[in-house]
Design an enzyme around this catalytic site. Structure first.
Site, PDB file in Angstrom:
ATOM      1  N   LYS A  60      22.315  30.148  21.514  1.00  0.00           N
ATOM      2  CA  LYS A  60      21.144  30.943  20.920  1.00  0.00           C
ATOM      3  C   LYS A  60      21.362  32.695  21.540  1.00  0.00           C
ATOM      4  CE  LYS A  60      16.932  29.611  20.000  1.00  0.00           C
ATOM      5  NZ  LYS A  60      15.563  29.047  20.112  1.00  0.00           N
ATOM      6  N   THR A  99       5.674  23.882  23.881  1.00  0.00           N
ATOM      7  CA  THR A  99       4.634  22.834  24.381  1.00  0.00           C
ATOM      8  C   THR A  99       4.359  21.633  23.386  1.00  0.00           C
ATOM      9  OG1 THR A  99       2.831  24.630  23.983  1.00  0.00           O
ATOM     10  CG2 THR A  99       3.642  24.457  25.892  1.00  0.00           C
ATOM     11  N   THR A 127       0.965  27.883  23.792  1.00  0.00           N
ATOM     12  CA  THR A 127      -0.255  27.071  23.518  1.00  0.00           C
ATOM     13  C   THR A 127      -0.660  26.177  24.403  1.00  0.00           C
ATOM     14  OG1 THR A 127      -0.134  27.817  21.531  1.00  0.00           O
ATOM     15  CG2 THR A 127      -2.010  26.062  21.984  1.00  0.00           C
ATOM     16  N   LYS A 180      -7.521  29.598  21.300  1.00  0.00           N
ATOM     17  CA  LYS A 180      -6.339  29.218  20.488  1.00  0.00           C
ATOM     18  C   LYS A 180      -6.292  27.948  19.675  1.00  0.00           C
ATOM     19  CE  LYS A 180      -2.335  29.223  18.781  1.00  0.00           C
ATOM     20  NZ  LYS A 180      -1.882  29.671  17.619  1.00  0.00           N
ATOM     21  N   ASN A 212      -6.975  26.734  15.483  1.00  0.00           N
ATOM     22  CA  ASN A 212      -6.008  25.999  14.655  1.00  0.00           C
ATOM     23  C   ASN A 212      -6.548  24.727  14.190  1.00  0.00           C
ATOM     24  OD1 ASN A 212      -3.868  27.791  15.086  1.00  0.00           O
ATOM     25  ND2 ASN A 212      -2.495  26.349  16.378  1.00  0.00           N
ATOM     26  N   ARG A 235      -6.861  25.695  -0.231  1.00  0.00           N
ATOM     27  CA  ARG A 235      -5.856  25.098  -1.299  1.00  0.00           C
ATOM     28  C   ARG A 235      -5.673  23.651  -0.962  1.00  0.00           C
ATOM     29  NH1 ARG A 235      -1.317  28.909  -3.738  1.00  0.00           N
ATOM     30  NH2 ARG A 235      -0.097  27.874  -2.113  1.00  0.00           N
ATOM     31  N   ALA A 236      -6.011  22.728  -1.951  1.00  0.00           N
ATOM     32  CA  ALA A 236      -5.406  21.487  -2.001  1.00  0.00           C
ATOM     33  C   ALA A 236      -3.779  21.280  -2.044  1.00  0.00           C
ATOM     34  CB  ALA A 236      -6.075  20.470  -2.877  1.00  0.00           C
ATOM     35  N   CYS A 278       2.416  23.508  15.109  1.00  0.00           N
ATOM     36  CA  CYS A 278       1.359  23.964  15.838  1.00  0.00           C
ATOM     37  C   CYS A 278       0.062  23.116  15.465  1.00  0.00           C
ATOM     38  CB  CYS A 278       0.899  25.638  15.636  1.00  0.00           C
ATOM     39  SG  CYS A 278       2.075  26.465  16.428  1.00  0.00           S
ATOM     40  N   LYS A 320       0.084  19.172  16.686  1.00  0.00           N
ATOM     41  CA  LYS A 320       0.257  19.219  18.037  1.00  0.00           C
ATOM     42  C   LYS A 320      -1.165  19.940  18.737  1.00  0.00           C
ATOM     43  CE  LYS A 320       2.477  22.796  20.167  1.00  0.00           C
ATOM     44  NZ  LYS A 320       1.890  23.799  20.904  1.00  0.00           N
TER      45      LYS A 320
HETATM   46  N1  LIG Z   1       5.796  28.800  16.076  1.00  0.00           N
HETATM   47  C1  LIG Z   1       4.517  29.340  15.885  1.00  0.00           C
HETATM   48  O1  LIG Z   1       4.324  29.457  14.722  1.00  0.00           O
HETATM   49  C2  LIG Z   1       3.744  29.513  17.034  1.00  0.00           C
HETATM   50  C3  LIG Z   1       2.418  30.387  16.708  1.00  0.00           C
HETATM   51  C4  LIG Z   1       1.736  30.508  17.804  1.00  0.00           C
HETATM   52  C5  LIG Z   1       1.808  29.657  19.048  1.00  0.00           C
HETATM   53  N2  LIG Z   1       2.762  29.154  19.264  1.00  0.00           N
HETATM   54  C6  LIG Z   1       3.025  28.415  20.531  1.00  0.00           C
HETATM   55  O2  LIG Z   1       3.970  29.251  21.261  1.00  0.00           O
HETATM   56  C7  LIG Z   1       4.808  28.481  22.016  1.00  0.00           C
HETATM   57  C8  LIG Z   1       6.347  28.625  21.674  1.00  0.00           C
HETATM   58  O3  LIG Z   1       6.493  28.090  20.143  1.00  0.00           O
HETATM   59  P1  LIG Z   1       7.701  28.200  19.399  1.00  0.00           P
HETATM   60  O4  LIG Z   1       7.432  27.824  17.914  1.00  0.00           O
HETATM   61  O5  LIG Z   1       8.328  29.681  19.630  1.00  0.00           O
HETATM   62  O6  LIG Z   1       8.722  27.215  20.102  1.00  0.00           O
HETATM   63  P2  LIG Z   1      10.505  27.176  20.065  1.00  0.00           P
HETATM   64  O7  LIG Z   1      10.658  25.916  20.178  1.00  0.00           O
HETATM   65  O8  LIG Z   1      10.703  27.916  18.813  1.00  0.00           O
HETATM   66  O9  LIG Z   1      10.946  28.035  21.275  1.00  0.00           O
HETATM   67  C9  LIG Z   1      10.785  27.562  22.730  1.00  0.00           C
HETATM   68  C10 LIG Z   1      12.224  28.294  23.125  1.00  0.00           C
HETATM   69  O10 LIG Z   1      12.082  28.004  24.546  1.00  0.00           O
HETATM   70  C11 LIG Z   1      13.255  27.551  25.177  1.00  0.00           C
HETATM   71  N3  LIG Z   1      13.400  27.083  26.354  1.00  0.00           N
HETATM   72  C12 LIG Z   1      13.145  25.739  26.886  1.00  0.00           C
HETATM   73  N4  LIG Z   1      13.155  25.646  28.141  1.00  0.00           N
HETATM   74  C13 LIG Z   1      13.379  26.732  28.580  1.00  0.00           C
HETATM   75  C14 LIG Z   1      13.663  27.143  29.985  1.00  0.00           C
HETATM   76  N5  LIG Z   1      13.501  26.292  31.071  1.00  0.00           N
HETATM   77  N6  LIG Z   1      13.829  28.639  30.213  1.00  0.00           N
HETATM   78  C15 LIG Z   1      14.098  29.212  29.008  1.00  0.00           C
HETATM   79  N7  LIG Z   1      13.907  28.911  27.770  1.00  0.00           N
HETATM   80  C16 LIG Z   1      13.552  27.528  27.517  1.00  0.00           C
HETATM   81  C17 LIG Z   1      14.033  26.831  24.144  1.00  0.00           C
HETATM   82  O11 LIG Z   1      15.255  26.742  23.991  1.00  0.00           O
HETATM   83  C18 LIG Z   1      13.449  27.740  22.744  1.00  0.00           C
HETATM   84  O12 LIG Z   1      14.314  28.554  22.372  1.00  0.00           O
HETATM   85  C19 LIG Z   1       4.096  27.030  21.817  1.00  0.00           C
HETATM   86  O13 LIG Z   1       3.480  26.811  22.873  1.00  0.00           O
HETATM   87  C20 LIG Z   1       3.491  27.074  20.339  1.00  0.00           C
HETATM   88  O14 LIG Z   1       2.575  26.067  20.457  1.00  0.00           O
HETATM   89  C21 LIG Z   1       3.688  28.963  18.214  1.00  0.00           C
END
Ligand SMILES: NC(=O)c1ccc[n+]([C@@H]2O[C@H](COP(=O)([O-])OP(=O)(O)OC[C@H]3O[C@@H](n4cnc5c(N)ncnc54)[C@H](O)[C@@H]3O)[C@@H](O)[C@H]2O)c1
Length: 442
Positions: free
Chosen positions: A35, A86, A121, A204, A208, A251-252, A260, A263
């Site tokens: 990445k 998470t 989160t 948060k 959700n 919206r149905a 998110c 979980k």
């Molecule tokens: N995706 C959403 O729309 C959204 C919105 C709000 C909040 N969140 C929250 O934000 C957090 C991240 O979500 P996301 O969708 O971006 O997750 P994601 O899985 O897209 O990204 C997580 C990243 O962390 C990296 N990672 C894992 N272990 C690591 C380490 N030891 N060191 C460095 N990098 C490491 C992974 O390779 C990955 O790129 C979660 O808690 C999620 O619930 C997500």
């Protein structure tokens, strides 16, 4: 400010790029070498509208960099954001292993003035545990502050949501942490909630869960409307105009998915169970959402009798439009259930090119994907499905069924299309539209 963002996924990349756009010096770190290599060579690892152009701008200004190594940037950072995934564990509790492994590894690198900001989160209580860990393990760094700054961005409009949020939530146990967050976000105009760590964590998850509940409520009503032979559109509009209710998320459709809502709901139920509280409303929300797939499959079985050897085309694989994210997407559950019932599945998505480990042919052309199909099921409401050439679609399909599992198409427009092209249109909680000509199933 010098900022490190650890975890360069959907949230981390948007956070790093947006903070750079706001004038900070940001480094996005990830363990995934591939990445980081892609990002360094100018290739986007994910699809999110507006993100690539913003990244190009801030890269040109030298304000955004990428790394696999935390040790270069963390020790010189004013703030470190953790945006690790998470996910749910088997029990429904949150798997915090990635978060804790990073906290442990960077703890010795943090200096007295660094603010550690958890953006992932997490269940209420997690950030207090991290703060206590830092103080116990490293007495010399006892003044390191921890903050929780939950992220509310929606994939598909993530950049806009980050830069113009409905609110910013700053959770911290110390005023200097609140103050540092105010400095970081100084360029953003938005209401700010300053509160404690656990309150921020709960804001948060509770938000959700509430939105998921609204979706399940709309779906429950759509089933009733189907039974009564009336339109859920009018019911939702009538409800939504009440300002106490609001029209969004009413919206149905095929139900919620993504990384998110499912979980975060499970996490709240598990958190409450530890306090001997039964979150019945949230359990019902989950149950209704799970049933959506069955509702859709039953409707299809109602048309064809057996689905054996029927070809069904799924339009839209991601859990929502304008993203390539298929985590917990309803389309995956629908395609699996239809396959179990004997159907052959083809699919089309504007940005998802394939599904690893699944026997679904994903076409790059939506008319090819529908070639020989008995039914096209719209599972993700991409705007481009509003502009389909219905005559061309009918010509390539074997049978004339369109199942709009997002209620995205206009009933009046589809009434006209059904008449003109001999289509049969179905949606959820709205009367079906049959063509004027008698239907035959080949
Ligand atoms: N995706 C959403 O729309 C959204 C919105 C709000 C909040 N969140 C929250 O934000 C957090 C991240 O979500 P996301 O969708 O971006 O997750 P994601 O899985 O897209 O990204 C997580 C990243 O962390 C990296 N990672 C894992 N272990 C690591 C380490 N030891 N060191 C460095 N990098 C490491 C992974 O390779 C990955 O790129 C979660 O808690 C999620 O619930 C997500």
């Amino acid at each position: 400010m010098r900022i490190t963002v650890i975890g360069t996924g959907y949230v981390g990349l948007v956070t790093g790029a947006s903070l750079a756009y706001l004038g900070h010096q940001a480094v996005c770190v990830d363990v995934n070498e591939e990445k980081i290599k892609l990002l360094k060579s100018g290739v986007m690892p994910l699809w999110e509208p507006g993100l690539e152009s913003m990244i190009r701008d801030v890269e040109l200004q030298g304000r955004l960099d990428y790394s696999t190594d935390v040790s270069a940037s963390v020790p010189v950072s004013d703030a470190v954001f953790l945006t690790l995934g998470t996910p749910s564990s088997e029990s429904g509790e949150v798997d915090l292993s990635a978060l804790w492994s990073v906290v442990r590894s960077i703890a010795p690198m943090l200096h007295r003035d660094t603010l550690l900001i958890i953006k992932s989160t997490v269940p209420a209580g997690t950030c207090e545990q991290i703060e206590a860990y830092l103080h116990q393990q490293f007495p010399a760094s006892a003044s390191i502050a921890v903050a929780h700054n939950p992220e509310f961005l929606r994939q598909g409009s993530a950049v806009r949501d980050f830069l113009a949020p409905d609110r910013l939530v700053f959770g911290a146990s110390r005023p200097e942490a609140h103050h540092r967050l105010e400095e970081i976000y100084a360029a953003i105009q938005s209401p700010v909630i300053k509160c404690g760590l656990r309150e921020a964590e709960l804001i948060k998850c509770a938000s959700n869960a509430f939105l998921a509940m609204k979706i399940s409520y709309a779906n429950m009503m759509s089933d009733l409307c189907d039974a009564l032979g009336i339109s859920v559109d009018a019911v939702a509009e009538g409800m939504g105009l009440d300002r106490r209710i609001g029209s969004e998320f009413l919206r149905a459709g095929a139900g919620y998915g993504g990384s998110c809502f499912p979980k975060d709901l499970r996490a709240l139920i598990a958190l409450a169970a530890k306090e001997h509280l039964d979150m019945e409303l949230l359990k019902a929300t989950e149950a209704i959402n799970r049933q959506r797939v069955q509702v859709i499959c039953r409707r299809l079985e109602g048309i064809f009798g057996s689905l054996e050897d029927k070809q069904i085309t799924i339009y839209g694989l991601a859990f929502k439009p304008n993203t390539d994210d298929t985590r917990e997407a309803p389309a995956l559950r629908i395609s699996s259930m239809l396959q179990e019932a004997g159907a052959r599945i083809r699919a089309y998505d504007p940005v998802v090119a394939g599904l690893p480990d699944r026997q679904v042919d994903v076409d790059t052309d939506m008319y090819e994907a529908a070639d020989g199909s008995d039914c096209v099921v719209i599972v993700t409401d991409w705007d481009q499905f509003n502009r389909l050439d219905w005559g061309r679609l009918r010509q390539v399909m074997r049978s004339p069924y369109i199942f709009d599992a997002r209620n995205m198409l206009d009933i009046a427009v589809m009434t006209e299309n059904c008449k003109r092209y001999g289509l049969h249109y179905m949606s959820l909680g709205r009367p079906s539209i049959a063509p004027d000509v008698p239907l035959t199933i080949d």
